[in-house]
Structures are given as C-alpha cells and as structure tokens.
Design an enzyme around this catalytic site. Structure first.
Site, PDB file in Angstrom:
ATOM      1  N   CYS A 177      28.573 -14.280 -10.805  1.00 29.68           N
ATOM      2  CA  CYS A 177      29.615 -13.342 -10.372  1.00 29.68           C
ATOM      3  C   CYS A 177      30.133 -12.477 -11.520  1.00 29.68           C
ATOM      4  CB  CYS A 177      30.769 -14.110  -9.745  1.00 29.68           C
ATOM      5  SG  CYS A 177      30.262 -15.143  -8.352  1.00 29.68           S
ATOM      6  N   GLN A 225      30.417 -26.256  -6.097  1.00 25.98           N
ATOM      7  CA  GLN A 225      29.350 -26.815  -6.931  1.00 25.98           C
ATOM      8  C   GLN A 225      29.286 -28.339  -6.844  1.00 25.98           C
ATOM      9  OE1 GLN A 225      27.132 -25.058  -8.482  1.00 25.98           O
ATOM     10  NE2 GLN A 225      28.025 -23.017  -8.516  1.00 25.98           N
ATOM     11  N   THR A 278      34.142 -17.970  -1.628  1.00 28.41           N
ATOM     12  CA  THR A 278      35.080 -16.939  -2.090  1.00 28.41           C
ATOM     13  C   THR A 278      36.156 -16.690  -1.040  1.00 28.41           C
ATOM     14  OG1 THR A 278      33.538 -15.834  -3.587  1.00 28.41           O
ATOM     15  CG2 THR A 278      35.311 -14.497  -2.686  1.00 28.41           C
ATOM     16  N   THR A 325      33.843 -13.621  15.170  1.00 25.55           N
ATOM     17  CA  THR A 325      32.824 -14.429  15.836  1.00 25.55           C
ATOM     18  C   THR A 325      32.112 -15.326  14.835  1.00 25.55           C
ATOM     19  OG1 THR A 325      32.468 -12.707  17.496  1.00 25.55           O
ATOM     20  CG2 THR A 325      30.731 -14.355  17.242  1.00 25.55           C
ATOM     21  N   SER A 337      30.609 -23.937   0.096  1.00 22.34           N
ATOM     22  CA  SER A 337      29.669 -22.813   0.200  1.00 22.34           C
ATOM     23  C   SER A 337      28.328 -23.308   0.718  1.00 22.34           C
ATOM     24  CB  SER A 337      29.490 -22.145  -1.166  1.00 22.34           C
ATOM     25  OG  SER A 337      28.496 -21.150  -1.104  1.00 22.34           O
TER      26      SER A 337
END
Length: 561
Positions: free
Chosen positions: A485, A339, A232, A399, A359
C-alpha cells in the site's frame, strides 16, 4: 491434498518444481512437452484444443446437474468420457476419483499442454472456433480472448514468470476456494437479498453458510460477522464508526505508530473532526509496552486499535493481554487481523476482542471481499459509513457479492483445516531461508522480534546495499521492500523507523513472504540469487570497501556539495 492427487499431469498450483513456470538459470522448469498429434486421434493439435475446450466448458456449465446448492462437474464426467480425446483422456477420467479441486488442476494442465501443442505444430495455425473468440495461451501466462475477426498478431512463446515470494501483499487463490465459487459465478446468480424466489433463497443460504465459516475460524457467532469489501473498509468502519457513535461522551482513541496506513489515516481523519488520538510508540522489537498502553487510557477513551500481526515485519502483538486491559477499563478493543486470521489461532472471546478486521485475499481467497467482526454481547455500536438499503444489519449497505463471500467462507474453512500443517511447514521454510542467508552473508539484520513473530513474514536488512537495487537485481523473484500500500514511496518504511532502524538499514530492507504454496526449491533458489546479488552489489559499493578497510562509517562527518 489436491496437488498430490493430480500426479504429473496436474503440476502444482501456484508454485512448485513441476509445472510452475519458475525461472531457473534462464530456463522454464516443468514446461509441458507437446504431444505428437498422431497420439491425439485427431487431425491436428488445433482440433484437439477445440475439442478439449468444448469438453471443459461442458464439464463446468452442465445444465441439470445441480444438487445441494453446488455444481458437481465430476458427476457429469461419465457422460463426457468420449469427448475427452488425446493421451490425457485417462488422466482426465480420474476426475471422478480425485475430486473437483484436483480435477480443476488436471484440466488446467491438459489445457496448457494442448495449447503448447498448437503453437509447436508445423504449418498454418488453425483458429479454434470457440464461440467467435480465439484464445491466446502461454505457459502460465494470463489468457486473453480477442475477437476472431481481428488481424492475427504474432504468436507469443511461453512466458516465464518470477517466483512469488510476496504473500503479505496477496495470496494465490486456493483451488478449493475456486471450486466453491464457480457455481455462484455461473448458475446461482440470484441476489441474496431477494426474498420472493428460489434464486434469492439459494444465494442467501450460501451467504449465511459463508458467514458461519468465517465466524467458526475466530470463535464468533455468525450474527457478529459483517461482510465488507476488505480489511481497509473494515478498519474504517471499526475506527470511524465507533468513534462517531460515542462522540458525545468519548472523544479519545489509542493506536500504535506501526499500524497499517488505513488505520493511521482514519485516525488522522478523526483528528480533523476534533477527536484526540494517542499514537503509542513501539519498542525496538516492534511490540508495544503494555504499561504505556494502560497509562494512555483516559476516562473518555472509546477505542484501542492494535494490529495482530504486522504486515511489514511480522511481529505479533500481545493481543490477549491488550484485550484484558481494555476490558477491565471499559474500552472497546479493535484489531486489524488481516495478516493473522487463518494463520495463527484466534478466539475473539478468549482474547476479549470487540472488533476484528478480516481480508479475503490474505488467506488464499478472492480479492474485493473481507469481513468485520462486531461483538453483540456486550453490544458494540457503530455508525454506518455509507447509506443504502440497510443490508448487513444496517452497518454496511450494498448488495453482498455472493461468489466473493462464498470464496471467503471457503478460504476460512480451508485455513481452519490446514492451519497447523501450514504453520509447521512455513516455519521450517522460514528457518531454512534465514539460516542459509545469514551463514553466507555478514551484516544482515532481521527486523522485528524473532520470538513473537509470524514465520511467514521475514524482513531482512542487507547493510551497504540499496534495497531497490537488490529488488531490481532479483527480477526472477517477486519480492517487496515493504507494504504494497505504500511501496510507491521512496521514503524508508515508517514501520522500520518506528522500531529505531537506522535510515541506511531501513533503505536496504527486503520482505520475504512464505505461504501455503511456497516450495523448498523456491526458497533455495531465492537464497542463492539473494546471496549472489548482495555480494555483487557490495563489491560495487564504496561504503562496503571502506568497511572492509576497517573504517567506522559512523565516525565520518559527511559534507554536502
């Protein structure tokens, strides 16, 4: 494979016929049998569990056992053999032979069996003095630690959990990934941006190795990988960052109507800033028309964003062809590959991809971490979304969480090794699920192109059945009716509407996710329960009864009262 070398003692991580805690006709499959306390050589199962807990802690937190930037719990095993009592001592001693991933699984299996022995033993329960905490353990249930002086709560029995068939939402952590992460959660905790001492150097070396692992999976240079909190954030950086940097000369973007919510919302946010966005329609197959894409490109188009594999229907877009079109028209090309990465072969140079979102938790890695690939030559410039210390070449300040990026790197390395095998196995299981459902149930529609399709994402519509009712009936299986989502919404999926699915069929769709740890038994059980409940729900449906009587529902004019 790690799960094979563990034998009967390890079970199978995530899912499988042994040790999975799956629901089979109301029974727990593979629940460990409590050992008799006489075999343990200890006074009670409680003492056995206490000793085992201490041994496990010593194996994983062993001072002075550091080498090459990684902890090696199996190397400390010979010193601990005397501390591993009970009938599983020999099995735990095999840790040195089978490696750390299988060792982790053996330890988990022994822990579960010891916990069951404690709850099954007659007489008063002994509290395990583990540094002031008492562990409440159920078979395959999350472990919760409570203060030892808290009033004792009733002991809960083994918790039966549903089968997991929703890998598009998230994937279980691969044990090999956990093994890579553990040292950086305990011993190597330095800030990777600290340049003045060994703690920072160790973490920085691990971070750069992870960067190289991610880059290797997609054919990129490690300097082109920027770590983020997930896909995202990567999508936001790619779309908003490129658009805002080139806003003085180019104010037009192109995307599709079936993109992930974060891409569509980023584009709407840019529209509010004065940008123009073209939302390309897709064909009934879910694939865009390349001629429409070419016609939509304008002289002031800065970016085209098209998802590689759709998260709801599994359709694969022609990424290489889109990349060539964008390259020839001097337009940057971004793809949301959350995906697709680690599941199908991708090469950013061959496919002419300029930006790619990745992701961690979609490829059996940890949650809360991802990456974005940003091409260096020819250079793609982005405007940073957040201000700070200028980490990640100034594109993503903050960080870098070393344990998480180490996990992402390990997940990418494992995916690269297992990709071909996983794809063949998942394809076989997907074919098994689709064929068995469709040969037993009429009026089942597969959404999306069956050819250009990732096999692990199967979206089926069961006519004359409400999807939410079917999900509630299939309580033994964790499934979804669409994107995690947007699953809180009762509206039919916008992806299914975009491919022209009728609203009643869109409401009756279920997404089946098949992954690395899915077994044939789980697929067969899901098929059996799905067929059973669809038949039951259709028998209760007046629409199904009308169809059986030969009535064409589309010819009926409904009135509202």
């Amino acid at each position: 494979m790690a799960q094979e070398s563990g034998g009967d003692e390890s079970g199978r991580l995530g899912s499988g016929p042994k040790g999975s805690g799956k629901v089979r006709e109301g029974k727990s499959v593979g629940s460990p049998t409590p050992p008799p306390s006489s075999r343990s050589g200890l006074a009670s199962p409680g003492a056995y569990l206490t000793s085992l807990a201490a041994s496990v802690a010593q194996l994983y937190v062993s001072q002075g056992k550091r080498r090459g930037g990684r902890s090696r719990p199996d190397e400390s095993l010979p010193e601990r053999r005397a501390a591993l009592p009970g009938p599983w001592g020999p099995g735990l001693q095999r840790l040195r032979k089978v490696g750390s991933a299988s060792g982790t699984m053996l330890l988990r299996a022994a822990w579960r069996r010891a916990a069951v022995a404690v709850t099954a033993a007659p007489g008063p329960k002994l509290a395990a003095p583990t540094r002031g905490l008492r562990l409440r353990v159920g078979d395959h249930a999350p472990q919760s630690a409570v203060p030892a002086d808290t009033a004792a709560a009733p002991e809960a029995g083994p918790v039966l959990r549903p089968l997991y068939m929703d890998v598009q939402a998230t994937t279980p952590l691969d044990p090999r990934v956990l093994d890579a992460m553990l040292p950086y959660l305990v011993n190597y905790y330095g800030n990777p941006h600290s340049r003045t001492h060994a703690y920072g150097w160790e973490s920085e070396a691990a971070m750069e190795r992870a960067r190289q692992q991610v880059a290797s999976l997609i054919g990129a240079d490690s300097r082109e990988i920027i770590f983020t909190s997930g896909a995202t954030e990567s999508n936001n950086i790619a779309i908003k960052g490129v658009a805002r940097f080139y806003r003085s000369r180019k104010k037009h973007l192109i995307t599709t109507q079936t993109e992930h919510k974060c891409v569509l919302d980023s584009c709407r946010s840019l529209e509010a800033e004065g940008f123009q966005v073209t939302y390309l329609p897709v064909q009934k197959s879910g694939i865009i028309d390349l001629k429409e894409l070419e016609a939509a490109i304008q002289p002031d188009t800065s970016l085209v964003s098209v998802m590689t594999v759709n998260n709801e229907i599994g359709v694969k877009q022609p990424i290489a062809e889109i990349g060539r079109i964008c390259s020839s028209r001097k337009v940057y090309f971004h793809t949301d590959a959350a995906q697709a990465v680690g599941k199908i072969p991708l090469d950013v140079n061959d496919m002419k991809i300029d930006l790619m979102s990745i992701s961690g938790h979609k490829i059996y890695g940890p949650k809360g971490v991802g990456a974005i690939y940003i091409r260096r030559r020819p250079r793609v410039r982005v405007e940073a979304l957040q201000s700070g210390g200028g980490q990640e070449r100034g594109m993503r300040s903050g960080t870098v969480p070393t344990p998480l990026v180490v996990g992402l790197g390990a997940a990418c390395e494992v995916a690269q090794q297992e990709m071909e095998y996983d794809h063949k196995r998942i394809s076989k299981l997907a074919e098994r699920l689709i064929q068995n459902i469709m040969k037993s149930l009429p009026d089942v529609v597969m959404n999306g192109d069956p050819e250009h399709h990732y096999p692990g994402c199967i979206n089926l519509s069961f006519a004359y059945v409400e999807g939410e009712s079917l999900l509630m009936a299939l309580k033994d299986v964790a499934l979804s009716s669409g994107s995690a989502c947007t699953s809180a919404s009762l509206e039919p999926s916008y992806v299914l509407r975009a491919i022209g699915t009728d609203e009643d069929l869109a409401h009756s769709s279920i997404r089946f996710g098949i992954g690395r740890f899915t077994t044939e038994e789980e697929v067969d059980y899901t098929v059996e329960k799905c067929i059973q409940h669809v038949k039951r729900l259709r028998e209760m449906s007046p629409l199904w009864e009308m169809v059986q009587d030969g009535i064409d529902l589309k010819s009926i004019k409904w009135t509202q009262h």
